[in-house]
Design an enzyme around this catalytic site. Sequence first.
Site, PDB file in Angstrom:
ATOM      1  N   LYS A   9       0.870  -1.190   0.000  1.00  0.00           N
ATOM      2  CA  LYS A   9       0.000   0.000   0.000  1.00  0.00           C
ATOM      3  C   LYS A   9       0.891   1.219   0.000  1.00  0.00           C
ATOM      4  O   LYS A   9       2.041   1.166   0.463  1.00  0.00           O
ATOM      5  CB  LYS A   9      -0.863   0.008   1.268  1.00  0.00           C
ATOM      6  CG  LYS A   9      -2.102   0.847   1.129  1.00  0.00           C
ATOM      7  CD  LYS A   9      -3.121   0.090   0.308  1.00  0.00           C
ATOM      8  CE  LYS A   9      -4.458   0.754   0.262  1.00  0.00           C
ATOM      9  NZ  LYS A   9      -5.480  -0.218  -0.153  1.00  0.00           N
TER      10      LYS A   9
HETATM   11  N1  GLU Z   1      -7.263  -0.059  -3.331  1.00  0.00           N
HETATM   12  C1  GLU Z   1      -7.998  -1.254  -3.591  1.00  0.00           C
HETATM   13  C2  GLU Z   1      -8.046  -2.128  -2.344  1.00  0.00           C
HETATM   14  O1  GLU Z   1      -7.843  -1.683  -1.258  1.00  0.00           O
HETATM   15  C3  GLU Z   1      -7.525  -1.978  -4.827  1.00  0.00           C
HETATM   16  C4  GLU Z   1      -6.129  -2.478  -4.767  1.00  0.00           C
HETATM   17  C5  GLU Z   1      -5.629  -3.044  -6.092  1.00  0.00           C
HETATM   18  O2  GLU Z   1      -6.414  -3.217  -7.012  1.00  0.00           O
HETATM   19  O3  GLU Z   1      -4.427  -3.308  -6.150  1.00  0.00           O
HETATM   20  O4  GLU Z   1      -8.358  -3.283  -2.429  1.00  0.00           O
END
Ligand code: GLU
Length: 436
Positions: free
Chosen positions: A126
């Site tokens: 993240k």
């Molecule tokens: N931000 C989204 C999540 O928390 C998508 C993450 C992604 O597709 O890599 O799942």
Amino acid sequence: MSDTARATEPRVLIRPDKDTFLAEENPFEAMMERFDHAAKLLNLDPGLYKVLRNPEKQIIVSVPVVRDSGEVEVYTGYRVLYNTSRGPAKGGIRFDLNVTLEEVKALAAWMTWKCALVNIPFGGSKGGVVCDPTAMSMGELERLTRRYTSGIIETLGPDSDVPAPDVNTNERVMAWIMDTYSMHKRHTVTAVVTGKPVEMGGSLGRREATGRGCTFVTREALARLGMALKGARIAVQGFGNVGSITADLLAKEGAVIVAVADKSGGLHNPQGLDVPDLLRWVRERRQLAGYPKADPITGEELLTTDCDVLVPAATENVITRKNAPNIRAKIICEGANGPTTAAADKVLEEKGIFVIPDILANAGGVTVSYFEWVQDRGGYFWDEETVNRRLESIMVKSFHDVVALADKHKVNTRIAAYMLAVGRVAAMHRLRGMYA
Ligand code: GLU
């Protein structure tokens, strides 16, 4: 204080006493409490337990940006790669004033468990930049995105770490990341990010994927409780990408959306809100507040409103031990990451509320991100129907895997989801062995 000043304010990381409310709201502690519970039930060996409690890599970068005024501002950016044993790290990037390293660590861990839960070959990561994007121009946002990307470029790549949209980022931002990375590599690399515009290698159905995934698992949960989706009363907190699309798709299936809320306020109508009309309103005014055809309610009132399904689809820590006793929904579908604190879990379990935990409920987004990455690498693109059908099959299977494990071990669905996910990551570590 100006937004710019707040954006650069130093943040003190607190690791408070476990019993205080502050601890309840520390997202990394919240993740760890569930992880520990699952690890114990899985009989995880002590060495592996230590490995999985720690993020692999934590990057902190200063992100200087020339504001439109000519002044230079320096923002703080993070990228945490929590675990890459099952494949490239995968996870979104958020632009928000509330971003902290603890939060990014928790979100990266959640991505690791989420990808393992739906059994796609990714690890978890993240990223976030501490900033207020609403106070920035398009040009400033572009410069911020490109400089942050270049700050973390060593670990980025289709085989190492693949970002996606998250809070306050979108396909526009992903396009800038893809371009910045490609300019450095001297050739176009579409698979370095997902959630891109369809015209540049994005997947059909990706924008709707998280909301569509929420719809599938809500339908399955209602069926398990012997209830129909048609006529089910739904309250949705958050009206961004996840909340608004979940509300729209559920309404199209015949559910009644009795309440919605965003940062500006909430709306209530027990007879059902007109979601397409709300979507038009928000497209023009960028907020729900002021919409005339419903009664106003606060975001907090929405959580305890009379409904069958509550969908927290905004941010962390909204369901706490304070408000959990008053929740009237029979099902909670966690569209957001970490909306429920560990202390609130116990209250919800006692009340017999069926929780579709975040790492399952909102996994539709990363599942279609995986499809996008596959399509980019294969250079062959699927039609939307194929994307949606494959998404449905993964979400429905994962839902039933979690429920079966919960029944087998007589644990709640959140702990079952962690057991399934942590068990898969642990199995990969055992097979790979320890590189010394
Ligand atoms: N931000 C989204 C999540 O928390 C998508 C993450 C992604 O597709 O890599 O799942």
